[in-house]
Design an enzyme around this catalytic site. Structure first.
Site, PDB file in Angstrom:
ATOM      1  N   GLN A  63      77.395  48.292  12.328  1.00  0.00           N
ATOM      2  CA  GLN A  63      78.282  48.655  13.426  1.00  0.00           C
ATOM      3  C   GLN A  63      77.494  48.564  14.734  1.00  0.00           C
ATOM      4  OE1 GLN A  63      80.930  52.406  14.958  1.00  0.00           O
ATOM      5  NE2 GLN A  63      80.049  52.540  12.946  1.00  0.00           N
ATOM      6  N   CYS A  99      84.384  54.879  19.458  1.00  0.00           N
ATOM      7  CA  CYS A  99      83.608  56.082  19.756  1.00  0.00           C
ATOM      8  C   CYS A  99      84.087  56.701  21.064  1.00  0.00           C
ATOM      9  CB  CYS A  99      82.126  55.750  19.846  1.00  0.00           C
ATOM     10  SG  CYS A  99      81.102  57.218  20.110  1.00  0.00           S
ATOM     11  N   LYS A 141      86.289  48.310  14.948  1.00  0.00           N
ATOM     12  CA  LYS A 141      86.695  49.707  14.764  1.00  0.00           C
ATOM     13  C   LYS A 141      87.411  50.103  16.042  1.00  0.00           C
ATOM     14  CE  LYS A 141      84.805  54.365  14.721  1.00  0.00           C
ATOM     15  NZ  LYS A 141      83.572  55.140  14.818  1.00  0.00           N
TER      16      LYS A 141
END
Length: 159
Positions: A63, A99, A141
């Protein structure tokens, strides 16, 4: 499927550049191919070696976080270099667009902040694809939406 913690693409890019500069200082006549295959990768391994745990934990995805297509390209290129060296064995690269941390999405302008710039996300995923020579799938993501209009503070969230 095992995902790594987020690794900042700029950290990989910066570390490799430092390793290459160190190698070239000691080997000024080295060709680009010699440089690419011989620079010391010990510092890069701290970011990427978790992709090769013996025995392998099956599929693992690196990631990456960042907002600069050039650095994303370089990060994917580094993954491929270290894969060739046997230091890691990722089965995909994931772009972190999820995030919400103020340190990442606010000040860092990546993570969930990327959800507000789909063109940049497309450029970043293209850079990852090209940097890995199309050898690794690239995933993203993401979040369903963002709270861009909300300031990142406990008080704002409490309201």
């Amino acid at each position: 499927l095992l995902y790594t913690e987020m690794v900042a693409a700029n950290a990989l890019s910066h570390e490799r550049r430092a390793c290459e500069e160190d190698y070239m200082a000691k080997n000024p006549q080295a060709s680009k191919e010699e440089l690419r295959t011989n620079y010391s990768d010990q510092y890069l391994r701290r970011y990427l070696a978790q992709g090769k745990v013996t025995p392998l934990e099956q599929a693992s995805v690196l990631q990456l976080g960042g907002s600069d297509p050039k650095q994303m390209f370089e990060a994917a290129e580094i993954v491929m270099d270290l894969t060739e060296r046997g230091c890691c064995d990722y089965t995909a690269i994931n772009l972190n667009c999820g995030c919400p941390s103020p340190k990442v999405a606010g000040k860092g302008c990546f993570g969930a902040a990327l959800m507000d710039d789909p063109k940049l996300v497309a450029d970043l995923t293209q850079a990852l694809h090209e940097g890995s020579n199309g050898m690794l799938p690239v995933t993203v993501k993401c979040r369903i939406g963002t709270d861009t209009q909300q300031p990142f503070s406990k008080g704002a969230y409490a309201e």
